[in-house]
Design a protein around this motif. Sequence first.
Motif, short mmCIF file in Angstrom:
data_model
loop_
_atom_site.label_atom_id
_atom_site.label_comp_id
_atom_site.label_asym_id
_atom_site.label_seq_id
_atom_site.Cartn_x
_atom_site.Cartn_y
_atom_site.Cartn_z
N GLU A 7 0.84 -1.21 0.00
CA GLU A 7 0.00 0.00 0.00
C GLU A 7 0.87 1.26 0.00
O GLU A 7 0.53 2.26 -0.63
N GLU A 8 2.03 1.17 0.67
CA GLU A 8 2.90 2.34 0.79
C GLU A 8 3.34 2.87 -0.56
O GLU A 8 3.41 4.08 -0.78
N PHE A 9 3.64 1.97 -1.50
CA PHE A 9 4.23 2.39 -2.77
C PHE A 9 3.30 2.26 -3.97
O PHE A 9 3.65 2.68 -5.07
N HIS A 10 2.12 1.67 -3.79
CA HIS A 10 1.28 1.41 -4.95
C HIS A 10 -0.16 1.89 -4.78
O HIS A 10 -1.02 1.54 -5.58
N SER A 11 -0.43 2.70 -3.77
CA SER A 11 -1.82 3.09 -3.51
C SER A 11 -2.26 4.30 -4.32
O SER A 11 -3.45 4.47 -4.59
N SER A 12 -1.34 5.15 -4.73
CA SER A 12 -1.75 6.36 -5.44
C SER A 12 -2.18 6.04 -6.87
O SER A 12 -1.70 5.08 -7.49
N GLN B 210 -0.53 3.66 -9.80
CA GLN B 210 -1.30 2.59 -10.44
C GLN B 210 -1.26 2.73 -11.96
O GLN B 210 -1.18 1.73 -12.68
N LEU B 211 -1.31 3.95 -12.46
CA LEU B 211 -1.20 4.16 -13.91
C LEU B 211 0.17 3.70 -14.41
O LEU B 211 0.28 3.08 -15.48
N LYS B 212 1.20 4.00 -13.64
CA LYS B 212 2.54 3.56 -14.01
C LYS B 212 2.62 2.04 -14.03
O LYS B 212 3.21 1.45 -14.95
N ASP B 213 2.01 1.40 -13.03
CA ASP B 213 2.00 -0.06 -12.98
C ASP B 213 1.30 -0.64 -14.20
O ASP B 213 1.75 -1.63 -14.79
#
Length: 290
Positions: free
Chosen positions: A229-234, A238-241
């Motif tokens: 959640e710390e690095f992937h919640s924004s 998520q768009l980058k992922d």
Amino acid sequence: MHTDWRTWTRAELTTEGMSRRAIRAAVDDGVLVRARRDRYLPSSAPADLIRAVRVGGRLTCLALLRLLEVFVVTGEGLHVHLPGNASRMRSPHDRFTPLRGRVSAGVVLHWLPLLRPLGTGDVCVDVVDALVHAVLCQPARHAVATLDSALHRGLVGASEIAEIFAALPAKYGIVRDLLDGRAESGSETLMRLMVRATGATYELQVVMRGIGRVDLVVDGWLVIECDSEEFHSSWRQQLKDRRRDLALAQRGYVTWRVTAAQIMYQPDEVAAGLRGLLASRRDGRISTGA
């Protein structure tokens, strides 16, 4: 190791130029904490360190490792090492009355002789001793994740790992065989162990040109990303992922994203999902569940 925290006796504070009146005033003003009789700490010291001194010991195991930002699955419990000649611990409250027993008020006691000697003012054990205690206190897969984390953070190296396992019963050798300090998070380690249990081949921390580094590549086609959640919640992240996932798909990879919480707290469901994905590739079909 260590933290810079330590306790002072009244005599030590007096040597530093504080009168008895000044010591009392510092306690009354919240500058110092009287953790127990003739043991003072700065009030800015972490609460778990103060509690460990208060019960008559030193912080160790999972509680100390959490403080050092080493991965542990459990978030509860105060782990305290008591000297071998201590038959009881003190109260974790302010009245300084003794308590009997090995566990009380959420306190887990450790009695093993320490590998690294300590000074009288030390409030926590060395990280090597904390890791010995942590291996004994956790399931094997969690112990692997904790040791991987300590290796990755540079808190221990190969010589310290050898020292740790020399102090442990021989049956823990399997834990040592599974260590890999390349893992960047505990969830990655736990996921790697699940993959290993299936017999699939895997690569860790694979760098792909134009995409970047991915956590795991399994059997040459499945990319597993362990998202916190710390690095992937924004939304931006998520768009980058998703852009990365699309680029991987264009190269023939399937991306499977699993959250750290799922890996830690729903391991059976995650392992079943992994087996289903691997089986679908081998069978050349996707089950509809019908």
